[in-house]
Design an enzyme around this catalytic site. Structure first.
Site, short mmCIF file in Angstrom:
data_model
loop_
_atom_site.label_atom_id
_atom_site.label_comp_id
_atom_site.label_asym_id
_atom_site.label_seq_id
_atom_site.Cartn_x
_atom_site.Cartn_y
_atom_site.Cartn_z
N CYS A 105 14.73 2.57 1.92
CA CYS A 105 14.07 1.33 1.53
C CYS A 105 15.01 0.14 1.73
CB CYS A 105 13.60 1.38 0.08
SG CYS A 105 12.67 -0.11 -0.33
N HIS A 174 12.84 7.56 9.93
CA HIS A 174 12.18 6.30 10.28
C HIS A 174 13.19 5.52 11.12
CE1 HIS A 174 10.46 2.14 8.91
NE2 HIS A 174 10.14 2.45 10.14
N ASN A 205 8.57 9.35 11.81
CA ASN A 205 7.85 8.27 11.13
C ASN A 205 8.12 6.93 11.82
OD1 ASN A 205 8.61 6.29 8.27
ND2 ASN A 205 6.53 6.78 8.89
N GLY A 206 7.10 6.09 11.87
CA GLY A 206 7.27 4.74 12.39
C GLY A 206 6.30 4.38 13.48
N GLY A 229 2.39 5.60 7.45
CA GLY A 229 2.46 4.66 6.33
C GLY A 229 1.38 3.60 6.41
C1 LIG Z 1 4.02 -1.46 1.29
C2 LIG Z 1 5.09 -0.45 1.67
C3 LIG Z 1 5.81 0.19 0.67
C4 LIG Z 1 6.80 1.13 1.02
N1 LIG Z 1 7.46 1.82 0.04
C5 LIG Z 1 8.30 2.83 0.36
C6 LIG Z 1 8.84 3.69 -0.64
O1 LIG Z 1 8.54 3.57 -1.83
N2 LIG Z 1 9.70 4.68 -0.23
C7 LIG Z 1 10.02 4.86 1.09
O2 LIG Z 1 10.80 5.77 1.41
N3 LIG Z 1 9.49 4.09 2.05
C8 LIG Z 1 8.63 3.10 1.72
N4 LIG Z 1 8.03 2.37 2.70
C9 LIG Z 1 8.26 2.73 4.11
C10 LIG Z 1 7.21 3.74 4.60
O3 LIG Z 1 7.29 4.95 3.88
C11 LIG Z 1 7.39 4.05 6.11
O4 LIG Z 1 8.67 4.59 6.32
C12 LIG Z 1 7.25 2.80 6.95
O5 LIG Z 1 6.12 2.03 6.56
C13 LIG Z 1 7.14 3.15 8.45
O6 LIG Z 1 5.99 3.90 8.71
P1 LIG Z 1 4.66 3.21 9.37
O7 LIG Z 1 5.10 2.56 10.63
O8 LIG Z 1 3.72 4.35 9.57
O9 LIG Z 1 4.17 2.18 8.38
C14 LIG Z 1 7.08 1.41 2.38
C15 LIG Z 1 6.34 0.75 3.38
C16 LIG Z 1 5.35 -0.15 3.04
C17 LIG Z 1 4.56 -0.83 4.13
#
Ligand SMILES: Cc1cc2nc3c(=O)[nH]c(=O)nc-3n(C[C@H](O)[C@H](O)[C@H](O)COP(=O)(O)O)c2cc1C
Length: 335
Positions: A105, A174, A205-206, A229
């Site tokens: 994060c 990620h 992921n990503g 995500g």
């Molecule tokens: C609103 C939001 C909250 C997130 N909160 C967390 C979290 O609590 N823990 C975490 O490891 N990643 C968190 N992330 C990152 C996501 O788990 C993920 O790694 C990131 O969005 C990339 O994936 P995507 O491209 O499919 O969105 C958050 C992302 C978003 C958009």
């Protein structure tokens, strides 16, 4: 599609709902489950300090539903003793199938505490945290991380060796630097580089915004499962679509926007305390509205409403004649 196995836990199908703070609470997970679910659900990031101070069984962030299984609990923090105790308390609930540690994060407050991605500069402390946690955990244990330091060619080898020694069972990658936030595209080639270097099960992921993206990531990187995500916030049924596409079938029709809104509102009232309804609805509408070309305008109108009921009513009126557009999704705003 071959299921992923993590220390005896079957992730079948190999699609994972990402942990997302403020979003992947029990009501949202039940919504995803309603549309067919996924192979592994994640809680949002849970605060290790809070878990030590309060009984997690009375904590709304730790509530567990009926259909959101298997379920992983993600913990954030930087104090090995507090994190170890937090995992012990979560484990005692008997509700979680996997435990995960947050090394990804990049958000302001989390970074300021020295948690999440900030720990990527402190491998010794991470080793201590993971070793202490592993010593009490009887269930599979994973780590979710961003890219540590791209200027150092040996960095992944050192991290993977450390994770191996700490007896971690799985790794979510990620592939963005912490300072990238969401500004640059995820570098999938880095997932491939990690897959080549480790025997640990790797979840990629990503930037998965369509069923095609999900399979493309697996093909290009060799990762054994994918985590979604933002696209799941925009379309909580995306896993059903990934599955249909992976089976070579036709994608089922998307639900009507009003149906999704009503269902989420019912689940929110069923599962979460009233004090959280307003905020969790706003967060939900922020992402749902991004499906539509006039999403910013819709969200602006919805957020001006004073009560959750008014928000739901307004959203139903605004989106009554909308249809969810085709993939790929294009978020209008980043997080
Ligand atoms: C609103 C939001 C909250 C997130 N909160 C967390 C979290 O609590 N823990 C975490 O490891 N990643 C968190 N992330 C990152 C996501 O788990 C993920 O790694 C990131 O969005 C990339 O994936 P995507 O491209 O499919 O969105 C958050 C992302 C978003 C958009």
């Amino acid at each position: 599609m071959t299921p992923l196995e993590i220390a005896g836990l079957k992730v079948d199908p190999p699609w994972v709902l990402a942990p997302m703070a403020g979003h992947t609470h029990v009501a949202f997970r039940e919504l995803v489950a309603h549309f067919g679910g996924c192979g592994l659900f994640f809680t949002e990031m849970l605060n290790s300090r809070a878990l030590c101070a309060h009984d997690p069984r009375r904590d709304p962030y730790c509530l567990v539903g009926v259909r959101d299984r298997p379920l992983a609990a993600q913990v954030a923090g930087n104090d090995p003793e507090k994190i170890r105790r937090a995992y012990q308390r979560l484990q005692a609930m008997g509700s979680f199938d996997l435990f995960d540690f947050n090394l990804g994060c990049p958000r302001g407050a989390v970074q300021r505490y020295g948690w999440g991605a900030r720990l990527l500069n402190r491998m010794d402390l991470c080793r201590e945290i993971l070793t202490a946690s592993r010593s009490v955990l009887k269930r599979p244990f994973g780590v979710k991380m961003r890219t540590p330091d791209r200027s150092d060619p040996g960095v992944w080898d050192r991290w993977l060796e450390m994770l191996h020694h700490a007896r971690v069972d799985a790794l979510v990658v990620h592939p963005r630097l912490p300072q990238d936030l969401f500004k640059r595209p995820a570098r999938w080639e880095e997932i491939a580089c990690v897959v080549r270097r480790t025997s640990l099960p790797v979840v990629g992921n990503g930037d998965i915004f369509s069923p095609q993206d999900a399979l493309r990531m697996m093909e290009r990187t060799g990762c054994r499962a994918v985590m979604v995500g933002r696209a799941a916030l925009m379309r909580p049924w995306i896993f059903r679509d990934i599955h249909a596409y992976a089976q070579g079938g036709v994608l089922p029709p998307a639900p009507e926007p009003v149906e999704v809104i009503r269902l989420y509102w019912d689940l929110l009232q069923q599962w979460l305390p009233e004090t959280l309804h307003d905020n969790r609805l706003r967060l939900f509408f922020f992402w749902l509205c991004q499906n539509f070309p006039y999403g910013t305008h819709y969200f602006g109108q919805i957020r001006r409403q004073k009560t959750p009921k008014e928000m739901v009513r307004r959203a139903c009126v605004l989106l009554a004649s909308e249809k969810f557009p085709h993939y790929p999704l294009r978020p209008l705003n980043s997080y």
